[in-house]
Scaffold this motif. Sequence first.
Motif, PDB file in Angstrom:
ATOM      1  N   ILE A  24       0.862  -1.175   0.000  1.00  0.00           N
ATOM      2  CA  ILE A  24       0.000   0.000   0.000  1.00  0.00           C
ATOM      3  C   ILE A  24       0.897   1.223   0.000  1.00  0.00           C
ATOM      4  O   ILE A  24       1.870   1.302   0.756  1.00  0.00           O
ATOM      5  N   THR A  25       0.599   2.189  -0.881  1.00  0.00           N
ATOM      6  CA  THR A  25       1.420   3.384  -0.981  1.00  0.00           C
ATOM      7  C   THR A  25       0.845   4.506  -0.116  1.00  0.00           C
ATOM      8  O   THR A  25      -0.266   4.396   0.422  1.00  0.00           O
ATOM      9  N   ASP A  38      -2.505   5.419  -0.942  1.00  0.00           N
ATOM     10  CA  ASP A  38      -3.489   4.346  -0.732  1.00  0.00           C
ATOM     11  C   ASP A  38      -3.719   3.480  -1.962  1.00  0.00           C
ATOM     12  O   ASP A  38      -4.776   2.833  -2.081  1.00  0.00           O
ATOM     13  N   SER A  39      -2.755   3.442  -2.846  1.00  0.00           N
ATOM     14  CA  SER A  39      -2.822   2.497  -3.945  1.00  0.00           C
ATOM     15  C   SER A  39      -2.363   1.138  -3.434  1.00  0.00           C
ATOM     16  O   SER A  39      -1.312   1.023  -2.800  1.00  0.00           O
ATOM     17  N   VAL A  40      -3.164   0.099  -3.704  1.00  0.00           N
ATOM     18  CA  VAL A  40      -2.848  -1.231  -3.180  1.00  0.00           C
ATOM     19  C   VAL A  40      -2.556  -2.191  -4.329  1.00  0.00           C
ATOM     20  O   VAL A  40      -3.038  -2.030  -5.448  1.00  0.00           O
ATOM     21  N   THR A 100      -6.591  -8.533   2.673  1.00  0.00           N
ATOM     22  CA  THR A 100      -6.794  -7.093   2.533  1.00  0.00           C
ATOM     23  C   THR A 100      -5.732  -6.356   3.336  1.00  0.00           C
ATOM     24  O   THR A 100      -5.594  -6.597   4.542  1.00  0.00           O
ATOM     25  N   LEU A 132       0.219  -0.879  10.268  1.00  0.00           N
ATOM     26  CA  LEU A 132      -0.176  -1.533   9.025  1.00  0.00           C
ATOM     27  C   LEU A 132      -0.849  -2.851   9.379  1.00  0.00           C
ATOM     28  O   LEU A 132      -0.440  -3.515  10.336  1.00  0.00           O
ATOM     29  N   SER A 164      -4.312  -2.762   4.827  1.00  0.00           N
ATOM     30  CA  SER A 164      -4.826  -1.452   5.218  1.00  0.00           C
ATOM     31  C   SER A 164      -3.874  -0.843   6.231  1.00  0.00           C
ATOM     32  O   SER A 164      -2.954  -1.502   6.703  1.00  0.00           O
ATOM     33  N   ARG A 165      -4.136   0.419   6.554  1.00  0.00           N
ATOM     34  CA  ARG A 165      -3.285   1.060   7.550  1.00  0.00           C
ATOM     35  C   ARG A 165      -4.091   2.072   8.342  1.00  0.00           C
ATOM     36  O   ARG A 165      -5.103   2.590   7.870  1.00  0.00           O
ATOM     37  N   ASP A 166      -3.631   2.323   9.548  1.00  0.00           N
ATOM     38  CA  ASP A 166      -4.214   3.328  10.417  1.00  0.00           C
ATOM     39  C   ASP A 166      -3.112   4.344  10.695  1.00  0.00           C
ATOM     40  O   ASP A 166      -2.202   4.074  11.492  1.00  0.00           O
ATOM     41  N   ASN A 167      -3.175   5.491  10.035  1.00  0.00           N
ATOM     42  CA  ASN A 167      -2.099   6.479  10.170  1.00  0.00           C
ATOM     43  C   ASN A 167      -2.024   7.034  11.593  1.00  0.00           C
ATOM     44  O   ASN A 167      -0.935   7.364  12.079  1.00  0.00           O
TER      45      ASN A 167
END
Length: 119
Positions: free
Chosen positions: A51-52, A55-57, A68, A78, A70-73
Amino acid sequence: QVQLVESGGGLVQAGGSLRLSCAASGTISSINAMGWYRQAPGKQREFVATITIGDSVNYADSVKGRFTISRDNAKNTLYLQMNSLKPEDTAVYHCDARINRGGRTYDYWGQGTQVTVSS
């Protein structure tokens, strides 16, 4: 420098689910992309998902539709949600943080977390 600590691995039956976490610390603002890779016994490390910062996956064909990323900034964390697990998903899963600086690419790795899927 970036430090990464994975957690969430374990033993699960085929068809089950796990969620891996990767807590990041250090110069997080410099990270361009993060990802998950895995290494099974006797095999080379292979790409799972990335994931960039935009948010490109991207996913490996072998996990598309089942995993899947995902991330929580806010938590600098991650995740990798893994569903419909198969015995061939058994591996040590490593978190990666990539920084592009001055025309060079720097990869930082966590120590890994073991995922074992029984048939």
